[in-house]
Design an enzyme around this catalytic site. Structure first.
Site, PDB file in Angstrom:
ATOM      1  N   GLU A 120     -29.962  11.250 -27.666  1.00  0.00           N
ATOM      2  CA  GLU A 120     -29.798   9.897 -27.137  1.00  0.00           C
ATOM      3  C   GLU A 120     -30.301   8.858 -28.135  1.00  0.00           C
ATOM      4  OE1 GLU A 120     -28.319   7.591 -25.643  1.00  0.00           O
ATOM      5  OE2 GLU A 120     -28.713   8.037 -23.534  1.00  0.00           O
ATOM      6  N   HIS A 170     -26.419  14.456 -18.573  1.00  0.00           N
ATOM      7  CA  HIS A 170     -27.447  15.286 -17.941  1.00  0.00           C
ATOM      8  C   HIS A 170     -27.793  14.780 -16.540  1.00  0.00           C
ATOM      9  CE1 HIS A 170     -30.508  12.164 -18.404  1.00  0.00           C
ATOM     10  NE2 HIS A 170     -29.985  11.933 -19.596  1.00  0.00           N
TER      11      HIS A 170
END
Length: 199
Positions: free
Chosen positions: A74, A8
């Site tokens: 994550e 990202h």
């Protein structure tokens, strides 16, 4: 099959070198400005449940359908979340974790082994599904940790975990030709979809 495993764009925590795992931050204004559209347009892009990946995919692949893969989230950094290494230089649990090669159980978070296991299981399942469907390309927008876990296990040439963290807004292009027989991916290239403002 080509696999694009991307990270990202920048968030406020990334800019300040803070641990960012479970916290669901958006991209920062600077992070959005720095991202540009990718050179290809997949019909589908796979993302984590965290909004920074959806927002990045919106910019890179504006017409793609987004499918969430829950286990691509994550690593959970527990009590380290939202703090930088400078914030914790005298925090004993953090010192112990770093001194142990960042392998141990994070208080109120995950161990690297547990994180890697869930990430790699999800990645393997998606690879198998994509190949079975006869797709020629797989696009994933997730996290640095997602890249490191999956590529340490599956990518050639072999590298250690931390060597596989791509840049914000970029990542790796891999060839899946030998996946069915060997469960390996061959590194083809690195890509970066950022430019413009750097300050």
């Amino acid at each position: 099959m080509k696999i694009y495993l991307l990270r990202h764009g920048e968030t406020a925590y990334n800019a300040r070198k803070k641990y960012l795992g479970r916290t669901d931050l958006p991209l920062s204004k600077r992070g959005r400005r720095k991202l540009g559209r990718a050179e290809f347009a997949p019909e589908t892009v796979y993302i984590s449940p965290l909004r920074r990946t959806a927002e990045t995919a919106d910019i890179l692949f504006p017409h793609a359908r987004q499918i969430v893969v829950p286990d691509f989230r994550e690593m959970d950094f527990g009590v380290f979340e939202g703090k930088s290494y400078l914030d914790m230089e005298h925090f004993q649990p953090y010192r112990d974790w770093v001194d142990g090669g960042c392998q141990g159980q994070i208080p109120e978070g995950e161990s690297m082994a547990a994180f890697s296991e869930r990430t790699c299981a999800a990645f393997e399942a998606l690879m198998n599904q994509t190949l079975a469907a006869g797709e020629e390309r797989l696009a994933i927008v997730a996290h640095g940790g997602t890249q490191m876990a999956a590529l340490e296990r599956f990518a050639l040439p072999r590298r250690d975990y931390f060597s596989w963290c791509g840049p914000l807004g970029g990542g790796f292009v891999l060839d899946g030709a030998h996946w069915r027989e060997e469960r390996t991916l061959t590194l083809l290239d690195t890509v970066r979809y950022t430019g413009g403002e750097e300050g």
